[in-house]
Design a protein around this motif. Sequence first.
Motif, short mmCIF file in Angstrom:
data_model
loop_
_atom_site.label_atom_id
_atom_site.label_comp_id
_atom_site.label_asym_id
_atom_site.label_seq_id
_atom_site.Cartn_x
_atom_site.Cartn_y
_atom_site.Cartn_z
N ASN A 543 1.46 -0.16 1.98
CA ASN A 543 0.36 0.59 2.57
C ASN A 543 0.51 0.58 4.09
O ASN A 543 1.25 -0.23 4.64
CB ASN A 543 -0.99 -0.01 2.18
N ARG A 544 -0.19 1.51 4.71
CA ARG A 544 -0.12 1.62 6.16
C ARG A 544 -1.23 0.81 6.79
O ARG A 544 -2.36 0.81 6.32
CB ARG A 544 -0.25 3.09 6.59
N ASN A 545 -0.90 0.12 7.89
CA ASN A 545 -1.87 -0.67 8.64
C ASN A 545 -1.68 -0.34 10.11
O ASN A 545 -0.94 -0.98 10.83
CB ASN A 545 -1.65 -2.17 8.37
N GLY A 546 -2.38 0.72 10.57
CA GLY A 546 -2.23 1.16 11.95
C GLY A 546 -0.85 1.75 12.18
O GLY A 546 -0.41 2.68 11.50
N ALA A 547 -0.11 1.20 13.15
CA ALA A 547 1.24 1.67 13.45
C ALA A 547 2.29 0.92 12.65
O ALA A 547 3.48 1.10 12.89
CB ALA A 547 1.52 1.52 14.95
N LYS A 548 1.85 0.10 11.70
CA LYS A 548 2.76 -0.69 10.88
C LYS A 548 2.67 -0.25 9.42
O LYS A 548 1.69 0.34 8.98
CB LYS A 548 2.41 -2.18 10.98
N VAL A 549 3.73 -0.55 8.68
CA VAL A 549 3.75 -0.36 7.22
C VAL A 549 4.04 -1.73 6.60
O VAL A 549 5.01 -2.39 6.97
CB VAL A 549 4.82 0.66 6.80
N GLU A 550 3.15 -2.17 5.69
CA GLU A 550 3.30 -3.47 5.06
C GLU A 550 3.79 -3.29 3.62
O GLU A 550 3.22 -2.50 2.86
CB GLU A 550 1.97 -4.22 5.06
N VAL A 551 4.86 -4.00 3.28
CA VAL A 551 5.40 -4.01 1.92
C VAL A 551 5.16 -5.41 1.35
O VAL A 551 5.58 -6.41 1.94
CB VAL A 551 6.90 -3.68 1.90
N LEU A 552 4.44 -5.49 0.23
CA LEU A 552 4.09 -6.77 -0.38
C LEU A 552 4.79 -6.89 -1.73
O LEU A 552 4.73 -5.97 -2.55
CB LEU A 552 2.57 -6.88 -0.57
N VAL A 553 5.44 -8.03 -1.96
CA VAL A 553 6.05 -8.34 -3.26
C VAL A 553 5.40 -9.63 -3.75
O VAL A 553 5.58 -10.69 -3.14
CB VAL A 553 7.58 -8.52 -3.14
N ALA A 610 3.45 -16.37 -5.40
CA ALA A 610 3.83 -16.19 -4.00
C ALA A 610 3.77 -14.72 -3.63
O ALA A 610 3.96 -13.84 -4.46
CB ALA A 610 5.24 -16.73 -3.75
N VAL A 611 3.50 -14.45 -2.32
CA VAL A 611 3.45 -13.09 -1.80
C VAL A 611 4.38 -13.02 -0.58
O VAL A 611 4.17 -13.73 0.41
CB VAL A 611 2.02 -12.70 -1.39
N PHE A 612 5.43 -12.21 -0.67
CA PHE A 612 6.31 -11.96 0.46
C PHE A 612 5.83 -10.69 1.15
O PHE A 612 5.68 -9.64 0.52
CB PHE A 612 7.76 -11.81 0.01
N ARG A 613 5.60 -10.78 2.47
CA ARG A 613 5.07 -9.65 3.25
C ARG A 613 6.14 -9.19 4.24
O ARG A 613 6.59 -9.95 5.09
CB ARG A 613 3.81 -10.09 4.00
N ILE A 614 6.55 -7.91 4.08
CA ILE A 614 7.49 -7.29 5.00
C ILE A 614 6.71 -6.31 5.88
O ILE A 614 6.09 -5.37 5.37
CB ILE A 614 8.60 -6.54 4.25
N GLU A 615 6.71 -6.55 7.17
CA GLU A 615 5.98 -5.70 8.11
C GLU A 615 6.98 -4.93 8.96
O GLU A 615 7.79 -5.51 9.68
CB GLU A 615 5.08 -6.56 9.00
N LEU A 616 6.94 -3.57 8.86
CA LEU A 616 7.88 -2.71 9.58
C LEU A 616 7.10 -1.70 10.43
O LEU A 616 5.96 -1.35 10.12
CB LEU A 616 8.78 -1.96 8.58
N ASP A 617 7.77 -1.20 11.48
CA ASP A 617 7.16 -0.16 12.32
C ASP A 617 7.24 1.17 11.60
O ASP A 617 8.27 1.52 11.01
CB ASP A 617 7.90 -0.05 13.66
N ALA A 618 6.12 1.92 11.65
CA ALA A 618 6.15 3.29 11.12
C ALA A 618 6.97 4.17 12.07
O ALA A 618 6.88 4.04 13.29
CB ALA A 618 4.73 3.82 10.97
N ALA A 619 7.78 5.06 11.50
CA ALA A 619 8.62 5.93 12.32
C ALA A 619 7.74 6.93 13.06
O ALA A 619 6.90 7.60 12.47
CB ALA A 619 9.64 6.66 11.45
#
Length: 628
Positions: A543-553, A610-619
């Motif tokens: 999902n999108r969180n402001g200028a970031k995109v969070e990927v949760l596994v 467990a929850v792995f959170r990958i936080e990336l910048d939105a293009a």
Amino acid sequence: MGNMPGILYDRAGLPGGAEYLRRRTLVSAVLFVLLAVAAVVGGGEIAARRYMEETAAQARTTLRLAVSALEGHLKRYEALPALIADQTLVEELVQQPHDEQLRAQTNAYLKEINSLLTSSDIYVMTPDGETIAASNYDGPLSFVGENFSYRPYFQDAASGKQSRFYALGTTSLKRGYYFGSPIRVNGDVRGVIVFKVDIDGIERSWTGGESRIFVSDPEGIIFMTGSPEWLYSTIEPLTPERLARTEASRRYADAWLRELPVRRGSYAGHDSMLISQNATEREYLVVSAPMPDAGWTVNVLMDTGTVRAQTQTTMAAIFLFLCLAGLFLAIILQRRARLNERIQLQAEARNELERRVAERTADLARVNSRIEKEIAERRLTEKRLRQTQADLIQAGKLAGLGQMSAALSHEFNQPLAAAKTYAESAAVLIERGRTEEASDNVRRISALIDRMASISRHLRNFARKPNEKLGPVALDEVVRDTMEIVAARLNAADARIEVELDEHLPQVRAGTVRLQQVLVNIITNAADAVEGLENRVITLSANRNGAKVEVLVRDRGPGVASAIRERIFDPFFTTKGVGRGLGLGLSISYTIVKDFGGNLTVADHPEGGAVFRIELDAASESTLEAAE
């Protein structure tokens, strides 16, 4: 002893001498001016707030008196319509409205009551709104025969309610407040009686004085005011809706309604109103109080000119005081400067200077000795540091080689397993004559081989160009390709993965192959965590969180113990058994995400696992245009 070379001394032995004093004096003067300006501005603001608060308190007192006077004046007449409606003469008239004798008696009675109560007018109407008796029956502006069925006070009273209304009379053209009451006979409404109350007396008491008082209706139209030039002006824009509501009740008859040139503002923390009149604009402090029963808003305006003058006077006083204080301080500093100058001329100062120079020379000699020792120690330390650095470089090369080998093992093992499965399946399909499905498996094997070549090429490019340019990557495509690679591992663990991607998910700033490598590593670890458990569901969401995109596994495994959570991304650290991993998958994934400018973290889910959170910048749009 002479002065030390490289340092200039004045006769007092102070570096810089008179120049130093001049600079210090200049700095002190600048600081004093800044503090003076701040004090004047701050003092002016405090004074303005204080004077405005005093003016506001005076305005609130005036407002309370005005509201009390209005409420007291209206309450004198509030209960009278219902009392007069119960009179036998009035009840007989509404039952026999055409009886001339009853009309004459009622007219005389209403005139007597009106004179006794000093009200404006009293009149009786039939259910259709026609006036059949009035206190002014014998005047030139008699209400008898007039129909007021359009007035809201008649409509409310005719429906059985006690009514109120304020308006400009359409017949008398006099302003007044109307109290209406139904005339009931045997429980039925047979007519309406109305008291009109004159408000001119109260309005006249508002003329003169320091404050300006006016009463406005819900549409913002000034109905009462001590300033006649403001009458029937509006402090709100005259929109078509406001005009339509006003004209429907004919509240102001044919009076000319106009907008008062008003601007809202604030001064010293209080609401203000700027009114333009006669080519000048004056500012007033505004306090208001509603009169819900009457439907009015009483406003009191106090001119802020006096407050501003008082504030300016206070600021001038503060400025003069600071000027005097500055002058006094300057005199003191000047005297001190002259005293210091005389002291500088004394011979004792020179002797004291020479003694200090001798002491400092001895101190410098001791310091030089210590510095020489420290230089020797630092040279030895630097030699050891260079040796240690060479050892670390060699160790770093070995660690990099281990990471690269582990990455190749992780990335090639899954596609090879999938390719083997597709090949075996294709052989079975060919034996059964299902060549189209077998061709599809061959295409999938070709795609996996292309992916392995892409991974190999990516690793080779990574070794040659560490600062690889990143670009926009569609996350749904990466997830779809990842699912194909991890399908065999999920089947082996009898695990199921749920993918929840936001419908309007933007592209992320990353590299396609390396991002896929990160997802494969994390999902594979999740499959290892749930293998053999009752709940073997893995959730991948984004999902999108402001200028970031969070990927949760998220997995439903035992979670990550707090004791190992800080070390889980370290190279060669693993919680698996011997032979089941090198402990580099998460370390490589962590490094890749950091290269993307993102962040990779792990935490325990409140419901377990467990929850792995990958936080990336939105293009960004500029990134997308560059990629196109």
